[in-house]
Design an enzyme around this catalytic site. Structure first.
Site, PDB file in Angstrom:
ATOM      1  N   CYS A  64       5.202   7.672 -17.696  1.00 20.44           N
ATOM      2  CA  CYS A  64       5.340   6.494 -16.834  1.00 20.44           C
ATOM      3  C   CYS A  64       4.470   5.362 -17.361  1.00 20.44           C
ATOM      4  O   CYS A  64       4.906   4.217 -17.435  1.00 20.44           O
ATOM      5  CB  CYS A  64       4.917   6.799 -15.412  1.00 20.44           C
ATOM      6  N   ASP A 105       1.687   1.525  21.732  1.00 17.33           N
ATOM      7  CA  ASP A 105       2.676   0.460  21.786  1.00 17.33           C
ATOM      8  C   ASP A 105       4.040   1.151  21.727  1.00 17.33           C
ATOM      9  O   ASP A 105       4.145   2.284  21.277  1.00 17.33           O
ATOM     10  CB  ASP A 105       2.453  -0.456  20.586  1.00 17.33           C
TER      11      ASP A 105
END
Lengths: 714, 61
Positions: free
Chosen positions: A32, A430
């Site tokens: 990579c 929430d």
């Protein structure tokens, strides 16, 4: 092998060489690194830092090598890269850590050598040889202590100047007294020199300091990385041409284009285009709102269906989004500051040790009348009280805990948050975006499969969240799309097409000609006059139900605070079995609800993701936000969960309890050792070598106990 | 016991060599990207040592 512009150092006037940073999270291997560097080197000198998963490119001509082009080049090679704001991105340079590492190395070197000399003294060196060995020890120890222990001296001096006592005061005093006494002993050919103990003390304390620094540096770098994600850029329209500029360069009155699916970068008024907006970040409301010319929009909202052109009315610090930040600062200031366990231990430890040493010294002086013996005993007490185990107790556990949580996809922005988390007595959640994905899911009650087939065909290419959800639902149920042709998306209204020689429409009720229903819904008209409504509800996040159940098992009451309607909130709370729901709250109301809870002595954990939660997140004792949340919410919380699964929250609470338990155990180990050793030291039975060995043993015990954190929960 | 006069300086010198090597390694950025350095050693196109801070630039072709 450096490009010309960099070599000559004479860049063209209009395009100066620039350094661009990218986060490339997918890089894992040597291949990579080589691939990413090769692709990026087309634009300039490229270098990868695999530890930080970071790519930096020194671009000679920024006008042709834009971040967007580099990102798309890398994407073509199979690597997802995210541009980072160069001013905000941490550069990986860590001068303080390097400095500590050097001091640690010097202390380690000196400790080993002086220990060797001490073994020689201990095994029976006689008068002259002993003096020689002591003098050599002194020659090593004095400069080492002056260099390696400087962080402790400066912190202790700072604390004393401010009229406080911290952990560093007894440490600095012990080191100084030990070295001073030993020098005196050496000069009068005495038996007891504590150079080895003073150096071992410095060495172990520096290990603790370095671990502590590493944890903090990693947390800081994680926080900075989150802040630097998503460079705010906007498409400015000048004379019909579109250019991409940083938001900071926009002026009031500029025209800005926002494509479908993009987040709106500024506050403004729509001048052209029709679309629907996702305002959930501002209101917590998940249903899309239609928008056309004249509608006011705010930074942070998402444009869903059609391109819009806005006239900028406020940007940067003047936007509603940023004004919220001021509220956050106020909330932060009024937050209950908990004292950490280490502070509490230090507050007990520092005076205790000083009193013990003084008592021992004065006692021996009165008893024997010999000041030298008295000072010797006092020094032994200061050294043997093992501040190094106390200095390691917290940082070793915190390093282990943050490593374990990092592996579980949790970023800890503040180590002390774990201690606060273990004390939590109430959890506040929430709703939209936190308990739910903030994405609607179709309800299956009396859905006509033929209608669904037509609607799915019309929804196929749309970016609208309801359309996407409908297409997913049809796909999952194995409903094949009907053969609809001539599909056209009408921004702000819906999609129309031709099916069996008639026009079919899917979209807003008025445009389709259907009777609107109360729920979040999309409508389909097919054939002559017939219309169908598809209703939606917000989907629960993975692990939400398990998290609520696990919290309840721990005996923690759960409250939902939401800006959404009471009906929607109750429906969802009912499914999760939560009774305490407060709906239709403004952001201030949420923060006040938290403040009211904390006033009654409750320790709250707030979990939220939106801008409307930010003040509440900052006000609560501990706060967690998902990585999908707005950057302001991530910035305001102590802990960020990178994955989509909420069960990670339970994992964090478990780790917090483990960590606090380990810290307490470590303090117990250190205290138990002190209870055994201090009376011996006060009675004058502890020779220097035993003091140094005992100190090392307790430090190793404490570190091993901390390492138990790494095993995870059994 | 006179052998101490030889052995102590020798042991100190050995320790000092280790310390100097470590100091050099820290100063030469060898602790900045340990994972990247481990990976680069396998890259045939590059003969970089860990302390090599050079970046890869486009090949002339």
């Amino acid at each position: 092998m450096v490009s010309d512009a960099v070599l000559t150092g004479a860049p063209p006037a209009e395009a100066e060489p620039a350094r661009l940073s990218f986060s490339v999270p997918g890089m894992r291997c040597a291949g990579c690194v080589a691939a990413v560097e090769r692709e990026a080197s087309r634009f300039g000198a490229a270098r990868v830092n695999l530890t930080l998963k970071r790519l930096t490119v020194d671009v000679a001509r920024p006008d042709s090598a834009t971040p967007d082009r580099i990102v798309s080049t890398l994407a073509a090679a199979g690597h997802r890269a995210v541009p980072l704001d160069a001013d905000l991105a941490p550069d990986g340079d860590d001068p303080v850590g390097r400095d500590l590492l050097l001091r640690l190395a010097v202390a380690g070197f000196a400790t080993m050598n002086v220990m060797l000399l001490s073994v020689a003294v201990w095994s029976g060196a006689d008068a002259v040889t002993r003096d020689l060995l002591h003098w050599i020890s002194a020659a090593i120890a004095v400069p080492t202590v002056a260099f390696a222990a400087r962080p402790f001296f400066s912190h202790a001096l700072g604390a004393v100047r401010a009229g406080r006592l911290n952990m560093d005061v007894p440490l600095a005093l012990a080191i100084l007294l030990a070295v001073g006494m030993s020098l005196y002993e050496t000069s009068v050919s005495g038996q007891h020199a504590y150079f080895d103990a003073a150096l071992a003390l410095t060495f172990f304390l520096l290990i603790g300091r370095y671990l502590d620094h590493r944890t903090r540096a990693r947390a800081r770098s994680a926080a900075a990385e989150l802040a630097a994600l998503e460079v705010p850029r906007a498409e400015r329209v000048v004379d019909g041409r579109v250019e991409r500029v940083p938001v900071a360069d926009l002026a009031i009155g500029d025209l800005v284009r926002v494509c479908a699916g993009e987040r709106i970068p500024v506050d403004g008024t729509i001048r052209a285009g029709a679309s629907e907006l996702d305002r959930s970040l501002m209101t917590g409301e998940s249903a899309p709102v239609s928008a056309g010319p004249g509608t006011d929009v705010h930074a942070g909202e998402v444009n869903l269906t059609g391109p819009l052109e806005l006239e900028v009315t406020a940007r940067g610090p003047d936007t509603v989004l940023r004004r919220m930040a001021e509220m956050v600062a106020t909330a932060e200031a009024s937050r209950t500051r908990a004292t950490t366990l280490a502070d509490r231990a230090a507050a007990l430890y520092a005076p205790g040790v000083h009193i013990l040493a003084a008592v021992a010294g004065i006692g021996w002086w009165l008893a024997t009348g010999d000041l030298r013996i008295a000072l010797n005993i006092a020094t032994a007490v200061l050294i043997i009280t093992c501040p190094c185990a106390l200095g390691l107790a917290v940082p070793a556990v915190m390093t282990a805990a943050s490593a374990r949580l990092f592996g579980a996809g949790v970023l800890l922005k503040d180590g002390a948050a774990l201690e606060r988390l273990a004390d939590v007595t109430h959890v506040v959640l929430d709703k939209t975006g936190t308990l739910t994905l903030g994405a609607p899911e179709m309800r299956w009650d009396d859905v006509d499969r033929d209608a669904l087939a037509v609607a799915a065909a019309l929804a196929a290419g749309s970016r609208h969240p309801l359309a996407r959800s409908l297409a997913t639902a049809a796909d999952a149920a194995g409903v094949e799309s009907a053969p609809v042709t001539d599909i056209v998306e009408v921004p702000g209204h819906g999609i129309r097409g031709t099916w069996r020689d008639g026009e079919v429409r899917r979209g807003r009720a008025a445009w389709v000609g259907a009777d609107p229903v109360d729920d979040t819904a999309t409508y389909l008209s097919w054939g002559t006059g017939a219309s169908t409504a598809f209703t939606f509800e917000d989907r629960l996040r993975d692990g939400a139900a398990e998290m609520v159940a696990a919290l309840r098992d721990r005996g923690l009451p759960v409250t939902i605070l939401t800006g959404d309607t009471a009906v929607a909130a109750r429906a969802l709370a009912g499914r999760l079995g939560i009774d305490d729901v407060r709906a239709e709250l403004l952001p201030e109301d949420k923060a006040q609800a938290i403040a009211a809870l904390e006033q009654d002595g409750t320790v709250t954990l707030m979990i939220g993701d939106g801008l409307n939660d930010t003040a509440a997140l900052a006000r609560a004792t501990v706060s967690i936000s998902p990585a999908s949340g707005l950057d302001a919410a991530r910035a305001a919380s102590d802990i960020v969960v990178m994955g989509a699964d909420l069960r990670a929250v339970v994992e964090v609470i478990g780790a917090a309890e483990d960590a606090t338990a380990r810290i307490r155990e470590n303090f117990t180990i250190a205290s138990a050792y002190n209870v055994l050793a201090v009376p011996l030291a006060m009675a004058g039975y502890v020779p220097p070598l035993i003091a140094a060995l005992a100190m090392s043993a307790s430090s190793i015990m404490v570190s091993l106990n901390a390492a138990r954190m790494l095993r995870g929960r059994s | 016991m006179t052998v101490l006069l030889l052995l102590i300086p020798v042991s100190l010198c050995l320790g000092a060599v280790g310390l100097a090597a470590f100091t050099y390694a820290v100063r030469a950025n060898q602790f900045d990207d340990p994972e990247g350095n481990a990976a680069r050693i396998l890259d045939p196109e590059r003969e970089a040592r860990p302390d090599d801070q050079s970046s890869r630039t486009a090949s002339p072709d």
